[in-house]
Design an enzyme around this catalytic site. Sequence first.
Site, PDB file in Angstrom:
ATOM      1  N   ASP A   1       0.874  -1.205  -0.102  1.00  0.00           N
ATOM      2  CA  ASP A   1       0.026   0.062   0.123  1.00  0.00           C
ATOM      3  C   ASP A   1       0.907   1.281   0.083  1.00  0.00           C
ATOM      4  O   ASP A   1       0.392   2.279  -0.074  1.00  0.00           O
ATOM      5  CB  ASP A   1      -0.845   0.068   1.218  1.00  0.00           C
ATOM      6  CG  ASP A   1      -2.095  -1.015   1.313  1.00  0.00           C
ATOM      7  OD1 ASP A   1      -2.392  -1.730   0.259  1.00  0.00           O
ATOM      8  OD2 ASP A   1      -2.397  -1.619   2.346  1.00  0.00           O
TER       9      ASP A   1
ATOM     10  N   GLU B   1      -9.939  -3.054  -1.652  1.00  0.00           N
ATOM     11  CA  GLU B   1     -10.717  -4.008  -0.396  1.00  0.00           C
ATOM     12  C   GLU B   1     -11.045  -3.113   0.453  1.00  0.00           C
ATOM     13  O   GLU B   1     -12.361  -3.673   1.137  1.00  0.00           O
ATOM     14  CB  GLU B   1      -9.665  -5.133  -0.075  1.00  0.00           C
ATOM     15  CG  GLU B   1      -8.601  -4.317   0.486  1.00  0.00           C
ATOM     16  CD  GLU B   1      -7.687  -5.303   1.446  1.00  0.00           C
ATOM     17  OE1 GLU B   1      -7.939  -6.556   1.531  1.00  0.00           O
ATOM     18  OE2 GLU B   1      -6.444  -5.166   1.900  1.00  0.00           O
TER      19      GLU B   1
END
Length: 387
Positions: free
Chosen positions: A159, A255
Amino acid sequence: MAVKKTIGILTGGGDVPGLNPCIKQLVSRAAQCDFSVLGIRRGWQGLLAYNHEDPPSYEKNLQPLTSADVRTIDRSGGTILHTSRTNPSAVAFSDAPDFLKTQYAPERQKTDFTAHILANLARLKIDTVIPIGGDDTLSFAARLHQEGFPVVAIPKTMDNDVVGTDYCIGFSTAITRSVNHIHALRTSSGSHERIAVVELFGRYCGATSLIAAYLSGADRAVIPEVPFEPNRLARFLADDRARNPSRYAMLIISEGATAIGGEMILSGRADAFGHRKLGGIGAWTAEVIKELTGIGMIYQPLFYLMRSGSPDSLDLMVARNFANLAIQLIERQHTGRMVALRDGCYTDVALGRVSVGVKRVDVEAFYDPEEYRPAIRQVTGKPMFLY
């Protein structure tokens, strides 16, 4: 004669491409400095589970590393030391090694084993520990530093959301993998005239979805920073499909994304850092869009495909250079630091910065929250990966 210094190395959290090259360079550079290296298996779990009164426990949890041991590991992804999400400062009874379970009081659900970790570091004669991980792994590293133990940290996460550095090991390869799979899905999406929903990792930060959508030319991207309105998103995608001569559209979704008024889709029990498993917002969104438009859907979660396999050249370079910088800091006895990339240059920052603030997509600069798509208008003075 000076006593030889020993460095402990561990990898925590999710694996990413670039960990093995980083380990190799750490070991190789340490050998040049006449340091010995002890690999700690399964992140902080290795130090938690090591029982000095049980000799087989050493081999299960620890692995001395020489240049010969790591000669070829940079050619593959993953981590030879394995990994876990163990947080020694808050260990649930069910996760504790049997020999430590006697330390739990009936009223306590979790116990802080920081003192046990420090004692094991002393028993193993480890002088400095180098944890390679994301926010969670490095938060316990910061705890050790606060307790007075020497730590030099290396940031890694798909990320790219560790505060204090512009780049983390694993991010480039995750983007490369995602772009390649998104392009591959275009053939089936077009053949069947469908809308494809591709779900990527990204709990709180939407950088992977934003950059993957931008580089692949996907029609829309939904990120955790901006809750979406399903009806509007469905209309956009139906229009995108209608305008495409091949009669398909592509949506990239993180997500951790949520619909307006909704919550993250979670499952299972929380891990040691309080995180429950994420995943499923893409499937839910695909079903909603199908109901609203009547158009056939393809739902494809990429998840572990993003973090599997060997690293790309950028992650190889950063992994090696972060390792060199970490050993350099240890040579200078400059600990309590995290190696970093800032403004295009290698540097180091105070380890305590990891737990200060959050790193998220700059929505105003790089995202159109009305159109649900990347909006890269100004890149002058911005980091290479745009956030």
